[in-house]
Scaffold this motif. Sequence first.
Motif, mmCIF file in Angstrom:
data_model
loop_
_atom_site.group_PDB
_atom_site.id
_atom_site.type_symbol
_atom_site.label_atom_id
_atom_site.label_comp_id
_atom_site.label_asym_id
_atom_site.label_seq_id
_atom_site.Cartn_x
_atom_site.Cartn_y
_atom_site.Cartn_z
ATOM 1 N N GLY A 9 0.802 -1.218 0.000
ATOM 2 C CA GLY A 9 0.000 0.000 0.000
ATOM 3 C C GLY A 9 0.835 1.268 0.000
ATOM 4 O O GLY A 9 0.274 2.364 0.074
ATOM 5 N N SER A 10 2.175 1.134 -0.131
ATOM 6 C CA SER A 10 3.042 2.325 -0.081
ATOM 7 C C SER A 10 2.899 3.185 -1.326
ATOM 8 O O SER A 10 2.740 2.675 -2.439
ATOM 9 N N THR A 11 3.000 4.478 -1.114
ATOM 10 C CA THR A 11 3.216 5.396 -2.229
ATOM 11 C C THR A 11 4.692 5.751 -2.187
ATOM 12 O O THR A 11 5.174 6.307 -1.194
ATOM 13 N N ILE A 12 5.412 5.389 -3.232
ATOM 14 C CA ILE A 12 6.856 5.607 -3.273
ATOM 15 C C ILE A 12 7.101 6.922 -4.011
ATOM 16 O O ILE A 12 6.828 7.034 -5.210
ATOM 17 N N SER A 13 7.575 7.894 -3.264
ATOM 18 C CA SER A 13 7.746 9.244 -3.823
ATOM 19 C C SER A 13 9.093 9.342 -4.521
ATOM 20 O O SER A 13 10.134 9.115 -3.897
ATOM 21 N N VAL A 14 9.053 9.684 -5.793
ATOM 22 C CA VAL A 14 10.281 9.725 -6.592
ATOM 23 C C VAL A 14 10.518 11.156 -7.078
ATOM 24 O O VAL A 14 9.632 11.765 -7.684
ATOM 25 N N PHE A 15 11.711 11.663 -6.789
ATOM 26 C CA PHE A 15 12.103 12.975 -7.311
ATOM 27 C C PHE A 15 12.979 12.728 -8.528
ATOM 28 O O PHE A 15 14.010 12.067 -8.436
ATOM 29 N N VAL A 16 12.555 13.267 -9.676
ATOM 30 C CA VAL A 16 13.344 13.111 -10.898
ATOM 31 C C VAL A 16 14.240 14.341 -11.008
ATOM 32 O O VAL A 16 13.779 15.440 -11.332
ATOM 33 N N ASP A 17 15.512 14.137 -10.692
ATOM 34 C CA ASP A 17 16.483 15.229 -10.712
ATOM 35 C C ASP A 17 17.061 15.300 -12.120
ATOM 36 O O ASP A 17 18.170 14.843 -12.381
ATOM 37 N N ALA A 18 16.265 15.879 -13.036
ATOM 38 C CA ALA A 18 16.591 15.779 -14.462
ATOM 39 C C ALA A 18 17.423 16.944 -14.953
ATOM 40 O O ALA A 18 17.793 16.994 -16.117
ATOM 41 N N GLY A 19 17.723 17.897 -14.085
ATOM 42 C CA GLY A 19 18.524 19.046 -14.496
ATOM 43 C C GLY A 19 17.714 20.009 -15.343
ATOM 44 O O GLY A 19 16.483 19.920 -15.413
ATOM 45 N N THR A 20 18.423 20.875 -16.032
ATOM 46 C CA THR A 20 17.718 21.898 -16.814
ATOM 47 C C THR A 20 18.074 21.810 -18.290
ATOM 48 O O THR A 20 17.613 22.603 -19.091
ATOM 49 N N GLN A 21 18.876 20.870 -18.650
ATOM 50 C CA GLN A 21 19.291 20.784 -20.047
ATOM 51 C C GLN A 21 18.179 20.173 -20.895
ATOM 52 O O GLN A 21 17.134 19.785 -20.386
ATOM 53 N N ALA A 32 25.567 18.964 2.764
ATOM 54 C CA ALA A 32 25.416 20.092 3.706
ATOM 55 C C ALA A 32 25.193 21.380 2.886
ATOM 56 O O ALA A 32 25.718 21.502 1.780
ATOM 57 N N PRO A 33 24.476 22.356 3.350
ATOM 58 C CA PRO A 33 23.956 22.464 4.714
ATOM 59 C C PRO A 33 22.517 21.942 4.842
ATOM 60 O O PRO A 33 21.912 22.090 5.897
ATOM 61 N N ARG A 34 21.960 21.340 3.779
ATOM 62 C CA ARG A 34 20.564 20.946 3.824
ATOM 63 C C ARG A 34 20.385 19.701 4.701
ATOM 64 O O ARG A 34 21.240 18.818 4.707
ATOM 65 N N THR A 35 19.290 19.613 5.413
ATOM 66 C CA THR A 35 19.010 18.434 6.252
ATOM 67 C C THR A 35 17.581 17.951 6.003
ATOM 68 O O THR A 35 16.835 18.579 5.271
ATOM 69 N N GLY A 36 17.240 16.854 6.625
ATOM 70 C CA GLY A 36 15.854 16.378 6.576
ATOM 71 C C GLY A 36 15.566 15.386 5.462
ATOM 72 O O GLY A 36 14.411 15.168 5.099
ATOM 73 N N SER A 37 16.595 14.738 4.940
ATOM 74 C CA SER A 37 16.386 13.777 3.854
ATOM 75 C C SER A 37 15.747 12.487 4.370
ATOM 76 O O SER A 37 15.981 12.078 5.503
ATOM 77 N N HIS A 38 14.931 11.861 3.532
ATOM 78 C CA HIS A 38 14.558 10.474 3.797
ATOM 79 C C HIS A 38 14.675 9.647 2.526
ATOM 80 O O HIS A 38 13.888 8.736 2.255
ATOM 81 N N ILE A 39 15.714 9.992 1.752
ATOM 82 C CA ILE A 39 15.991 9.272 0.501
ATOM 83 C C ILE A 39 16.738 7.975 0.816
ATOM 84 O O ILE A 39 17.766 7.992 1.488
ATOM 85 N N LYS A 40 16.192 6.890 0.318
ATOM 86 C CA LYS A 40 16.802 5.585 0.618
ATOM 87 C C LYS A 40 17.363 4.892 -0.618
ATOM 88 O O LYS A 40 18.157 3.960 -0.502
ATOM 89 N N ALA A 44 11.001 13.226 -1.143
ATOM 90 C CA ALA A 44 11.296 12.020 -1.922
ATOM 91 C C ALA A 44 11.831 10.862 -1.085
ATOM 92 O O ALA A 44 12.554 11.060 -0.111
ATOM 93 N N ASP A 45 11.435 9.650 -1.494
ATOM 94 C CA ASP A 45 12.041 8.420 -0.973
ATOM 95 C C ASP A 45 13.139 7.950 -1.917
ATOM 96 O O ASP A 45 14.050 7.227 -1.527
ATOM 97 N N VAL A 46 12.993 8.333 -3.195
ATOM 98 C CA VAL A 46 13.875 7.846 -4.254
ATOM 99 C C VAL A 46 14.248 9.039 -5.139
ATOM 100 O O VAL A 46 13.412 9.918 -5.375
ATOM 101 N N VAL A 47 15.493 9.047 -5.610
ATOM 102 C CA VAL A 47 15.908 10.081 -6.567
ATOM 103 C C VAL A 47 16.386 9.395 -7.840
ATOM 104 O O VAL A 47 17.090 8.386 -7.787
#
Lengths: 223, 247
Positions: free
Chosen positions: A49-61, A144-152, A98-101
């Motif tokens: 039943g999980s929703t797996i949150s994926v961030f697509v770090d696709a850049g700007t190109q 650093a300096p960002r915190t609070g990740s839960h990317i696995k 995100a859980d996944v990048v």
Amino acid sequence: MNHARTILTLTTLLLAACELPTVPPRSVQDVYDFKLATSPPSVLRWPSGSTISVFVDAGTQARAQQMIDAFRLGAAQWNAAARYREYVLARVDSIADADVVVRWSDDLSPIDFTGCEPEISNGVTTLCLDDTDESRLRVFPFRAPRTGSHIKIVVTILASEASRPDRVERLVAHELGHVLGLARHSPDANDLMFAGNPTRSTLSRRDSASVQVLYHTRAAITP
Amino acid sequence: MWPHSCFMNGHNMIVCGERELRGERRRKDGRSLLATAAPSFFVVVSLLVCARDVSAQRVQLVLRGGVAMSSTLVQERIGTPGLEQVIGAQMDDLVSAIPTPAASVGVGARVAFWPRTLLETGIEYARGGVNAKEDGGTRRIQDLGVLQAQLGVSWYARPGIELGANAALLRYDTEEQGIFAGGAGMSGAIGGRAAWTPPVLSGRIAIEANAQGHRFGTPAIQRSGGIDANVLRYGVNLRVQLAEVGR
């Protein structure tokens, strides 16, 4: 006699009405090994039943849309295989959620991989067990300096693959299979999760059956 | 209770026609099949006459509300002894998709059609959800609506008691995911209904119980080797007569 016939007819009708739509069980040949190569091998998957949150770090190109489209196609296929909504791969706009990048290999990583570096490959899914609790995955911290990740889990696609859009679709779809917990490869070249260069970008029946069985097998490791 | 919709002897003529249709007189006295079938035209003619007379009846407009339930939509056996042995981990034995009880609402029209018989039509919508039931428990998969258009007849079996049968076109209204990935299409359904009209409020309310069956199968189920089979829907409604219109 007439009563007996009536009762028999009604019983037959009732039984026919109670016939249940059924999907036949899988055989051993319908499924490939999906266990993580720990010692002993373990079942890794997200909770049902999980929703797996994926961030697509696709850049700007120019290749950014290519990566986003590849994720959309791959996620749609895997989601369609979850007949009982065992999981949903969903794209999120913020890396903080995100859980996944999913990322290109030559972009500056927002993740600190120290101690769990990705291997070099056309496409690779990186995950490590938590040092203190091996039934969980390690959380990758942000740089650093960002915190609070839960990317696995991090999926890295070799940047040079961007020149071949069809391969990017296959690679992303294949790596999403690993993200879901299909931790090994299929020995059959007709499956998306084949070990070599995938020849298809769609799920085979064995891919669908394997992920379905995986999500109804008790997990030893959950992200 | 209801004025006859047809002329006085028409009912008997229908009965005669039905006997011919059932073949009870087929070839009797050496008549040809064509001659045997001919009286069945009385059925058609009488229906047409009755249809004309229906237009002269008062039409009841009714509102229905209640609870609709359904049998399991699909079940899948996952854990087989062979598979469990190969995988070496405990598996769910069975997973099923089961609709939750749904709130239903509908509107309809009823008109006298035959002595003690009503012709009914209406639409109904039920909104609930689907749960996945597996060894680990039950969890919600998605919302599920069922829209249906019905046509049927009801018969006053005794004062205050109605029995009816209907046919319906039924459509599942839900997000295209899970077992509904690729949609569900439209199904034909047949069903029965019993109603009790308590002697209050001038007989304007009634309690109905209904059951219907339809074939169910979706592209997602079929792709995984599943076969279409029967799903039963059943429910309880409160029927309220809103108005009576017509001559």
